[in-house]
Design an enzyme around this catalytic site. Structure first.
Site, mmCIF file in Angstrom:
data_model
loop_
_atom_site.group_PDB
_atom_site.id
_atom_site.type_symbol
_atom_site.label_atom_id
_atom_site.label_comp_id
_atom_site.label_asym_id
_atom_site.label_seq_id
_atom_site.Cartn_x
_atom_site.Cartn_y
_atom_site.Cartn_z
ATOM 1 N N LYS A 87 0.853 -1.195 0.000
ATOM 2 C CA LYS A 87 0.000 0.000 0.000
ATOM 3 C C LYS A 87 0.884 1.239 0.000
ATOM 4 O O LYS A 87 1.736 1.403 0.889
ATOM 5 C CB LYS A 87 -0.902 -0.042 1.238
ATOM 6 C CG LYS A 87 -2.147 0.789 1.130
ATOM 7 C CD LYS A 87 -3.028 0.499 2.326
ATOM 8 C CE LYS A 87 -4.311 1.276 2.305
ATOM 9 N NZ LYS A 87 -5.059 1.106 3.549
HETATM 10 C C1 E4P Z 1 -8.197 2.496 3.455
HETATM 11 O O1 E4P Z 1 -7.621 1.519 3.046
HETATM 12 C C2 E4P Z 1 -8.128 2.999 4.813
HETATM 13 O O2 E4P Z 1 -7.518 2.019 5.615
HETATM 14 C C3 E4P Z 1 -9.449 3.275 5.448
HETATM 15 O O3 E4P Z 1 -10.531 2.806 4.687
HETATM 16 C C4 E4P Z 1 -9.621 4.620 6.033
HETATM 17 O O4 E4P Z 1 -10.872 4.670 6.663
HETATM 18 P P1 E4P Z 1 -11.261 5.801 7.714
HETATM 19 O O5 E4P Z 1 -11.519 7.059 6.956
HETATM 20 O O6 E4P Z 1 -12.514 5.263 8.353
HETATM 21 O O7 E4P Z 1 -10.120 5.926 8.670
#
Ligand code: E4P
Length: 218
Positions: A87
């Site tokens: 990522k």
């Molecule tokens: C994406 O991969 C992130 O880990 C995540 O969806 C962020 O979500 P949040 O806005 O609820 O922290």
């Protein structure tokens, strides 16, 4: 649409996996910290533990923000397990790293996508997934679903292979709207996934069926 769970909590991951509908997992440094997973070796071990529960892509995020650092961390992460997806944040150095990993056949998830232009760049670099943050856009009065629809149109216009991974999903209606738009994947918390199954008429109907069965079998 593929279902990923967005957490580093092993109990939630197991529970979603036991439902039989889980296709993968996404994590981020905040989610790891929330579970108290700190220190490089513990973090790496935790990714392996997740991969041992779910037979599907597991996104593991790099911390470095320079190209060389991202390559070093990404290669280490990718070597942990065949299902690891590296990522990488949507910054210029990240685009270079995505291009590099794409050339090596290493899967990537370009994270922190908040515009169609960013999604276009990540696809051109060869990202396997891009993560538009639906809920965080909604939080600042911008329609996250409109962004996902816009990206869907752009990717279909040019038949990009990059998959749209709707992230920052907060509730069941987000999931349903993503499915209507044609998002390839959604990642959300266990609560949003389980909420899809709930309907008061289902509960009432089941209660009635069981009561009638009990009466008839007295
Ligand atoms: C994406 O991969 C992130 O880990 C995540 O969806 C962020 O979500 P949040 O806005 O609820 O922290």
């Amino acid at each position: 649409m593929k279902f990923f769970i967005d957490t580093a909590n092993l109990n939630d991951i197991k529970e979603a996996n036991d439902l039989g509908i889980l296709d993968g997992v996404t994590t981020n440094p905040s989610l790891m910290a929330k579970e108290g997973i700190t220190g490089e070796q513990n973090i790496l071990n935790h990714y392996v533990a997740i991969c041992n529960i779910v037979d599907g892509p597991v996104s593991a995020e790099v911390i470095a923000t320079d190209f060389e650092g991202m390559v070093r961390e990404g290669e280490l992460l990718a070597a942990l397990h065949k299902n690891i997806v590296v990522k990488i944040p949507m910054i210029p150095e990240g685009i270079k790293a995505i291009k590099y990993f794409s050339g090596k056949g290493i899967k990537t998830n370009c994270t922190l996508i908040f515009s169609a232009g960013q999604a276009l760049l990540a696809a051109k670099a060869g990202a396997t997934y891009i993560s538009p943050f639906l809920g965080r856009l909604d939080d600042v009065s911008t329609n996250g679903l409109e962004l996902i629809a816009q990206i869907r149109t752009i990717y279909d216009n040019y038949t990009f292979d990059t998959e749209i991974l709707a992230a920052s999903v907060r509730h069941p209606m987000h999931i349903i709207h993503c499915a209507e738009i044609g998002s390839d994947v959604m990642t959300g918390p266990l609560s949003a996934i389980k909420a899809l199954a709930k309907h008061p008429l289902t509960d009432l109907g089941l209660q009635q069926f069981l009561a009638d069965h009990a009466k008839g079998n007295k």
